[in-house]
Motif scaffolding. Structure first.
Motif, mmCIF file in Angstrom:
data_model
loop_
_atom_site.group_PDB
_atom_site.id
_atom_site.type_symbol
_atom_site.label_atom_id
_atom_site.label_comp_id
_atom_site.label_asym_id
_atom_site.label_seq_id
_atom_site.Cartn_x
_atom_site.Cartn_y
_atom_site.Cartn_z
ATOM 1 N N GLY A 244 7.113 -21.852 -2.156
ATOM 2 C CA GLY A 244 6.679 -21.113 -3.299
ATOM 3 C C GLY A 244 7.333 -19.542 -2.974
ATOM 4 N N GLY A 245 6.532 -18.579 -3.701
ATOM 5 C CA GLY A 245 7.517 -17.311 -3.899
ATOM 6 C C GLY A 245 6.252 -16.400 -3.357
ATOM 7 N N ASP A 246 5.162 -16.588 -2.572
ATOM 8 C CA ASP A 246 4.206 -15.549 -2.192
ATOM 9 C C ASP A 246 4.874 -14.705 -1.309
ATOM 10 N N TRP A 247 4.276 -13.529 -1.387
ATOM 11 C CA TRP A 247 4.854 -12.338 -0.407
ATOM 12 C C TRP A 247 3.853 -11.369 -0.075
ATOM 13 N N TYR A 248 3.831 -10.707 1.069
ATOM 14 C CA TYR A 248 3.038 -9.637 1.356
ATOM 15 C C TYR A 248 3.950 -8.411 2.094
ATOM 16 N N ASP A 249 3.608 -7.202 2.073
ATOM 17 C CA ASP A 249 4.508 -6.301 2.511
ATOM 18 C C ASP A 249 3.588 -4.831 2.744
ATOM 19 N N ALA A 250 4.141 -4.058 3.399
ATOM 20 C CA ALA A 250 3.366 -2.894 3.874
ATOM 21 C C ALA A 250 4.508 -2.080 4.418
ATOM 22 N N PHE A 251 4.756 -0.621 3.796
ATOM 23 C CA PHE A 251 5.666 0.247 4.173
ATOM 24 C C PHE A 251 5.159 1.739 3.931
ATOM 25 N N MET A 252 5.671 2.621 4.905
ATOM 26 C CA MET A 252 5.507 3.850 4.692
ATOM 27 C C MET A 252 6.443 4.645 3.428
ATOM 28 N N MET A 253 5.764 5.333 2.517
ATOM 29 C CA MET A 253 6.245 5.724 1.515
ATOM 30 C C MET A 253 6.815 7.259 1.977
ATOM 31 N N PRO A 254 7.771 7.894 1.182
ATOM 32 C CA PRO A 254 8.045 9.306 1.032
ATOM 33 C C PRO A 254 6.783 10.271 1.231
ATOM 34 N N ASP A 255 6.050 10.190 0.613
ATOM 35 C CA ASP A 255 4.757 11.066 0.586
ATOM 36 C C ASP A 255 3.718 10.891 1.782
ATOM 37 N N GLY A 256 4.171 10.053 2.797
ATOM 38 C CA GLY A 256 3.376 9.729 3.979
ATOM 39 C C GLY A 256 2.382 8.779 3.710
ATOM 40 N N ARG A 257 2.083 8.259 2.424
ATOM 41 C CA ARG A 257 1.188 7.229 2.320
ATOM 42 C C ARG A 257 1.660 5.994 2.448
ATOM 43 N N ILE A 258 0.968 4.994 2.610
ATOM 44 C CA ILE A 258 1.381 3.317 2.916
ATOM 45 C C ILE A 258 1.112 2.629 1.474
ATOM 46 N N GLY A 259 1.991 1.819 1.388
ATOM 47 C CA GLY A 259 2.163 1.056 0.035
ATOM 48 C C GLY A 259 1.871 -0.423 0.595
ATOM 49 N N LEU A 260 0.991 -0.986 0.163
ATOM 50 C CA LEU A 260 0.508 -2.283 0.470
ATOM 51 C C LEU A 260 0.763 -3.196 -0.778
ATOM 52 N N SER A 261 1.343 -4.266 -0.750
ATOM 53 C CA SER A 261 1.752 -5.134 -1.786
ATOM 54 C C SER A 261 1.550 -6.734 -1.612
ATOM 55 N N ILE A 262 0.993 -7.216 -2.448
ATOM 56 C CA ILE A 262 0.879 -8.977 -2.279
ATOM 57 C C ILE A 262 1.164 -9.641 -3.477
ATOM 58 N N GLY A 263 1.704 -10.952 -3.658
ATOM 59 C CA GLY A 263 2.028 -11.339 -4.823
ATOM 60 C C GLY A 263 2.286 -12.853 -4.728
ATOM 61 N N ASP A 264 2.595 -13.305 -5.938
ATOM 62 C CA ASP A 264 2.975 -14.724 -6.019
ATOM 63 C C ASP A 264 3.949 -14.840 -7.345
ATOM 64 N N VAL A 265 5.103 -15.578 -7.068
ATOM 65 C CA VAL A 265 6.219 -15.782 -8.025
ATOM 66 C C VAL A 265 5.634 -17.200 -8.450
ATOM 67 N N GLN A 266 5.873 -17.114 -9.824
ATOM 68 C CA GLN A 266 5.911 -18.549 -10.475
ATOM 69 C C GLN A 266 6.728 -19.544 -10.045
ATOM 70 N N GLY A 267 6.514 -20.773 -9.899
ATOM 71 C CA GLY A 267 7.514 -21.812 -9.612
ATOM 72 C C GLY A 267 7.294 -22.124 -7.979
ATOM 73 N N HIS A 268 7.898 -23.156 -7.469
ATOM 74 C CA HIS A 268 8.082 -23.684 -6.182
ATOM 75 C C HIS A 268 9.376 -24.249 -5.800
ATOM 76 N N ASN A 269 10.372 -23.535 -5.697
ATOM 77 C CA ASN A 269 11.577 -23.825 -5.451
ATOM 78 C C ASN A 269 12.436 -22.715 -4.786
ATOM 79 N N ILE A 270 13.778 -22.686 -4.613
ATOM 80 C CA ILE A 270 14.503 -21.658 -4.098
ATOM 81 C C ILE A 270 14.640 -20.608 -5.070
ATOM 82 N N GLU A 271 14.790 -20.775 -6.212
ATOM 83 C CA GLU A 271 14.652 -19.640 -7.101
ATOM 84 C C GLU A 271 13.354 -18.924 -6.968
ATOM 85 N N ALA A 272 12.525 -19.437 -7.178
ATOM 86 C CA ALA A 272 11.132 -18.384 -6.583
ATOM 87 C C ALA A 272 11.276 -17.779 -5.536
ATOM 88 N N ALA A 273 11.612 -18.416 -4.279
ATOM 89 C CA ALA A 273 11.725 -17.716 -3.093
ATOM 90 C C ALA A 273 12.678 -16.273 -3.201
#
Length: 276
Positions: A72-101
């Protein structure tokens, strides 16, 4: 009167069977290589470290889909942004193959890159949506993006077709976030994504997750979310560390009988309340 099959016919049959077996083995090896490549691609694109801020703790758990050719193409992420706040993301790509990844990597990198232009969650998702459409892919992705301000514990959230997150507080309250959701990324241009504000208080947690954690053949989405709500509530009251809660949530995902990726991202706060 019976007729005897010539011996060379038997040899020809064995030769054909041997050829078919070799072809099947080659296809199986190719498919296994593709799956291994996709899994390596996934792991290479996902972060191994979480940003830090006084009093705030981030934890993640990820279980890739390895059933047959499902990658699949699920992901999570967390990173510092230029303004000093923290960005958090999580998501899921349609499909289950190398293209989705691979598409998952494009979404994650796009969010990080555009966060240097705007950190406002709704605008960030809108810009990412337009960027993905410009790539001309047929794939789409669901996503939640949150902006955490470590100075006051405020979380601002925008959702693009993704399942809601779960929250809990140290006084025993817990539930499912009731923010408005916009369309998935990569479907239609010029979309807007509403933003909802929350605030983390001492001992509180927010749990971001993908549907592989809470939905599958053995459990529907509502039941799965309720399971995470209970876990988060217990963890907040007991003062459980975010890492332990993330591990418990991903362990509970085994009960849904899923054949999908499963990703969990937990943010917790254990310092005295800070004033806005």
């Amino acid at each position: 009167m019976s007729r005897m099959r010539p011996a060379d016919d038997g040899d020809e049959l064995l030769t054909r069977l041997g050829s078919l077996t070799a072809q099947a083995r080659e296809r199986a090896e190719l498919q296994r290589s593709q799956v291994e490549l996709a899994i390596a691609l996934q792991r290479g694109m996902l972060p191994s470290d979480m940003p830090t801020a006084p009093g705030f703790h981030l934890a993640f758990q990820y279980a890739p889909a390895c059933h047959g050719l499902n990658v699949g193409g699920d992901w999570y992420d967390a990173f510092m942004m230029p303004d000093g706040r923290i960005g958090l993301s999580i998501g899921d790509v349609q499909g289950h193959n190398i293209e989705a990844a691979a598409f998952m990597g494009q979404v994650r990198v796009g969010l990080r890159a555009l966060a240097s232009v705007t950190s406002e969650p709704g605008e960030l998702l809108a810009r990412t949506n337009d960027l993905l459409l410009s790539l001309g892919s047929d794939l789409f992705a669901t996503c939640t993006f949150m902006r955490l301000d470590p100075s006051n514990g405020v979380l601002e959230s925008a959702r693009a077709g993704h399942i809601p997150c779960v929250w809990a507080t140290a006084d025993g309250k817990s539930g499912i976030a009731e923010d408005e959701v916009g369309p998935p990324l990569g479907v239609e241009p010029g979309l807007e994504y509403p933003v909802t504000r929350y605030r983390l208080t001492t001992g509180g947690v927010f749990v971001l997750l993908t549907d592989g954690v809470v939905e599958g053949p053995l459990m529907n989405l509502d039941e799965g979310l309720d399971q995470v709500v209970r876990l988060a509530g217990i963890a907040a009251v007991a003062g459980m560390k975010p890492a332990s809660l993330a591990a418990a949530v991903i362990k509970g995902a085994e009960r849904v009988g899923h054949e999908d990726d499963a990703a969990v991202l937990v943010v917790g706060y254990d310092e005295p309340d800070v004033q806005p």
